[in-house]
Design a protein around this motif. Structure first.
Motif, PDB file in Angstrom:
ATOM      1  N   ASN A  30     -27.199 111.740  52.878  1.00 24.95           N
ATOM      2  CA  ASN A  30     -27.201 110.565  51.989  1.00 24.95           C
ATOM      3  C   ASN A  30     -26.238 110.756  50.828  1.00 24.95           C
ATOM      4  OD1 ASN A  30     -29.107 109.275  53.536  1.00 24.95           O
ATOM      5  ND2 ASN A  30     -30.827 109.917  52.273  1.00 24.95           N
TER       6      ASN A  30
ATOM      7  N   ARG B 286     -22.965 108.484  49.905  1.00 27.86           N
ATOM      8  CA  ARG B 286     -22.745 107.879  48.582  1.00 27.86           C
ATOM      9  C   ARG B 286     -21.395 108.276  48.012  1.00 27.86           C
ATOM     10  NH1 ARG B 286     -27.851 109.688  47.443  1.00 27.86           N
ATOM     11  NH2 ARG B 286     -27.023 111.196  45.960  1.00 27.86           N
TER      12      ARG B 286
ATOM     13  N   GLU C 223     -18.296 105.894  46.988  1.00 31.64           N
ATOM     14  CA  GLU C 223     -17.680 105.933  45.664  1.00 31.64           C
ATOM     15  C   GLU C 223     -16.172 106.150  45.762  1.00 31.64           C
ATOM     16  OE1 GLU C 223     -19.604 108.810  43.150  1.00 31.64           O
ATOM     17  OE2 GLU C 223     -21.554 107.850  43.399  1.00 31.64           O
TER      18      GLU C 223
ATOM     19  N   HIS D 120     -24.541 101.358  45.803  1.00 29.19           N
ATOM     20  CA  HIS D 120     -25.570 102.311  46.230  1.00 29.19           C
ATOM     21  C   HIS D 120     -26.825 101.581  46.713  1.00 29.19           C
ATOM     22  CE1 HIS D 120     -23.420 105.904  45.206  1.00 29.19           C
ATOM     23  NE2 HIS D 120     -23.290 105.552  43.941  1.00 29.19           N
TER      24      HIS D 120
ATOM     25  N   ASP E 268     -26.014 100.069  50.059  1.00 29.74           N
ATOM     26  CA  ASP E 268     -25.959 101.138  51.048  1.00 29.74           C
ATOM     27  C   ASP E 268     -27.360 101.584  51.448  1.00 29.74           C
ATOM     28  OD1 ASP E 268     -24.504 103.126  52.621  1.00 29.74           O
ATOM     29  OD2 ASP E 268     -25.312 104.572  51.181  1.00 29.74           O
TER      30      ASP E 268
END
Length: 170
Positions: free
Chosen positions: A76, A80, A84, A113, A116
């Protein structure tokens, strides 16, 4: 791992023992994989936080269990970070007057985020259907053909994805 639900005190003692016995090992393992002490410390802490929040009572093979939980957290985290980087790369291509302020960047990153995480909560076929529609601009019939499902399934998947999106708005 046992399915028996422990008392809160018993669970806390079990996690404390797990932490004291294996935190150093997990941290070293994560640091080696990441090459970064701060991120490794954060991910190790997140691993124990997740275990503390779980109801797992007994760890037959503590390091295998820690490795599994940390692996999910690491996946995870990598996802992320990739998100980004893609956002920051897109921002770097904007002319300076159009670039968002640091506050706007933070808000967009937080929103990305959340999106996602929302997409990650969807079943794989629903997520793929939604992304093909929203990012690739494909028509439902094209999606159905590509995925080998019926048109009604695509519509059902899209409805499920849009309902999940609404939870972010509420």
């Amino acid at each position: 791992m046992s399915d028996a639900l422990p008392s809160a005190d018993s669970h806390l003692r079990t996690v404390e023992a797990l932490y004291s016995g294996h935190h150093g090992w997990l941290y070293a393992r994560l640091r080696k994989r990441l090459g970064n002490a701060l991120d490794a410390a954060d991910l190790a802490q997140d691993t124990f936080t997740r275990i503390l929040a779980s109801k797992v009572a007994v760890f037959d093979n503590p390091r295998a269990y820690l490795n599994c939980v940390a692996g999910g957290i690491l996946a995870n985290w990598c996802q992320r970070k990739s998100l980004e980087r893609a956002y920051l790369t897109a921002l770097a291509q904007l002319p300076v007057p159009e670039a968002p302020s640091p506050e706007q960047r933070l808000l967009v990153l937080e929103t990305l985020h959340e999106i996602d995480a929302m997409l990650d909560a969807l079943p794989a076929v629903v997520r793929r259907t939604f992304l093909l529609s929203q990012l690739n601009g494909m028509k439902y019939a094209e999606i159905a053909e590509q995925l080998g499902v019926s048109l009604i399934s695509v519509k059902r998947y899209m409805k499920q994805a849009f309902l999940q999106c609404l939870t972010l708005v509420e």
